[in-house]
Design a protein around this motif. Structure first.
Motif, PDB file in Angstrom:
ATOM      1  N   UNK A   1       9.580   0.483   3.371  1.00 30.07           N
ATOM      2  CA  UNK A   1       9.427   1.247   2.132  1.00 30.07           C
ATOM      3  C   UNK A   1      10.340   0.731   1.023  1.00 30.07           C
ATOM      4  N   UNK A   2      10.987  -0.424   1.241  1.00 32.45           N
ATOM      5  CA  UNK A   2      11.793  -1.062   0.202  1.00 32.45           C
ATOM      6  C   UNK A   2      11.325  -2.509   0.040  1.00 32.45           C
ATOM      7  N   UNK A   3      11.178  -2.972  -1.193  1.00 36.01           N
ATOM      8  CA  UNK A   3      10.786  -4.376  -1.389  1.00 36.01           C
ATOM      9  C   UNK A   3      11.790  -5.308  -0.704  1.00 36.01           C
TER      10      UNK A   3
ATOM     11  N   UNK B   1      13.527  -5.472   5.747  1.00 35.16           N
ATOM     12  CA  UNK B   1      13.163  -6.057   7.038  1.00 35.16           C
ATOM     13  C   UNK B   1      13.096  -5.018   8.147  1.00 35.16           C
ATOM     14  N   UNK B   2      13.467  -3.785   7.846  1.00 36.75           N
ATOM     15  CA  UNK B   2      13.401  -2.716   8.847  1.00 36.75           C
ATOM     16  C   UNK B   2      12.104  -1.938   8.640  1.00 36.75           C
ATOM     17  N   UNK B   3      11.235  -1.895   9.662  1.00 38.81           N
ATOM     18  CA  UNK B   3       9.934  -1.235   9.466  1.00 38.81           C
ATOM     19  C   UNK B   3      10.057   0.287   9.339  1.00 38.81           C
ATOM     20  N   UNK B   4       9.269   0.813   8.417  1.00 40.08           N
ATOM     21  CA  UNK B   4       9.138   2.259   8.290  1.00 40.08           C
ATOM     22  C   UNK B   4       7.692   2.675   8.523  1.00 40.08           C
ATOM     23  N   UNK B   5       6.836   1.686   8.761  1.00 44.85           N
ATOM     24  CA  UNK B   5       5.429   1.934   9.050  1.00 44.85           C
ATOM     25  C   UNK B   5       4.894   0.754   9.858  1.00 44.85           C
TER      26      UNK B   5
ATOM     27  N   UNK C   1       0.861  -1.181   0.000  1.00 49.11           N
ATOM     28  CA  UNK C   1       0.000   0.000   0.000  1.00 49.11           C
ATOM     29  C   UNK C   1       0.899   1.233   0.000  1.00 49.11           C
ATOM     30  N   UNK C   2       0.588   2.179  -0.868  1.00 49.83           N
ATOM     31  CA  UNK C   2       1.240   3.494  -0.877  1.00 49.83           C
ATOM     32  C   UNK C   2       2.770   3.393  -0.892  1.00 49.83           C
ATOM     33  N   UNK C   3       3.304   2.382  -1.580  1.00 47.42           N
ATOM     34  CA  UNK C   3       4.752   2.211  -1.649  1.00 47.42           C
ATOM     35  C   UNK C   3       5.364   1.487  -0.466  1.00 47.42           C
TER      36      UNK C   3
END
Length: 181
Positions: free
Chosen positions: A74-76, A79-83, A43-45
């Protein structure tokens, strides 16, 4: 005596006015019930973190909570969450069902933001699914947290590294629209 009647009439007018505002009625009356939540893959990138990385992140969620948590990057294949996206439904959580039957959406949002230490929550567009949504800055975390509630669901999106309330609100609305059915 006349002053007492005028004051009494004023109080009745306020009570009637407050009682007719949907934000003061029980959340259960705020829209359709029986909605479900599914975590979308993208969703949304932002991309859902899966596998071992997701298991490790989920283990960090404090205590037993009926809300479900999903972590996005935010990267395919990141493993590090940004959301962080979490949600619950009245089907999953009997306590939420009881609260929605007796308390307003405003009450639920106010309690959430107070407990999460969110500064100055602001109303944002809840979208076509209705209910209410607010976003605010999480004190000391560098994140904007948005929370929505409706008759049968609650959910929140914490967007790390974004400081604009309306940008985070637009992302949260995209998550809500993709996840809530």
């Amino acid at each position: 005596m006349a002053t007492l009647l005028l004051v009494g009439a004023g109080v009745i007018a306020v009570v009637v006015e407050a009682g007719s505002d949907s934000s003061y009625g029980p959340a259960a009356r705020s829209g359709p019930a029986g909605r479900t939540i599914d975590a979308p893959a993208t969703v949304a990138g932002y991309h859902l973190i899966t596998g071992e990385a997701a298991v490790g992140l989920s283990a960090r969620v404090p205590g037993a909570t009926p809300e479900r948590y999903w972590f996005y990057t935010d990267t395919p294949d990141g493993t590090r969450p940004s959301l962080v996206f979490n949600a619950s439904t009245t089907q999953w959580d009997p306590k939420l069902a009881r609260e929605n039957a007796t308390h307003s959406l405003s009450w639920g949002l106010t309690n959430f933001f107070a407990g999460a230490k969110i500064e100055d929550p602001q109303d944002v567009d809840a979208g076509p699914l209705g209910g209410a949504m607010q976003c605010g800055h999480q004190i000391g975390r560098g994140a904007v947290v948005c929370r929505w509630g409706d008759a049968s669901t609650v959910g929140s999106v914490a967007v790390l590294g974004i400081t604009d309330i309306h940008q985070a609100g637009a992302i949260a609305l995209q998550f809500r629209s993709a996840a809530e059915h």
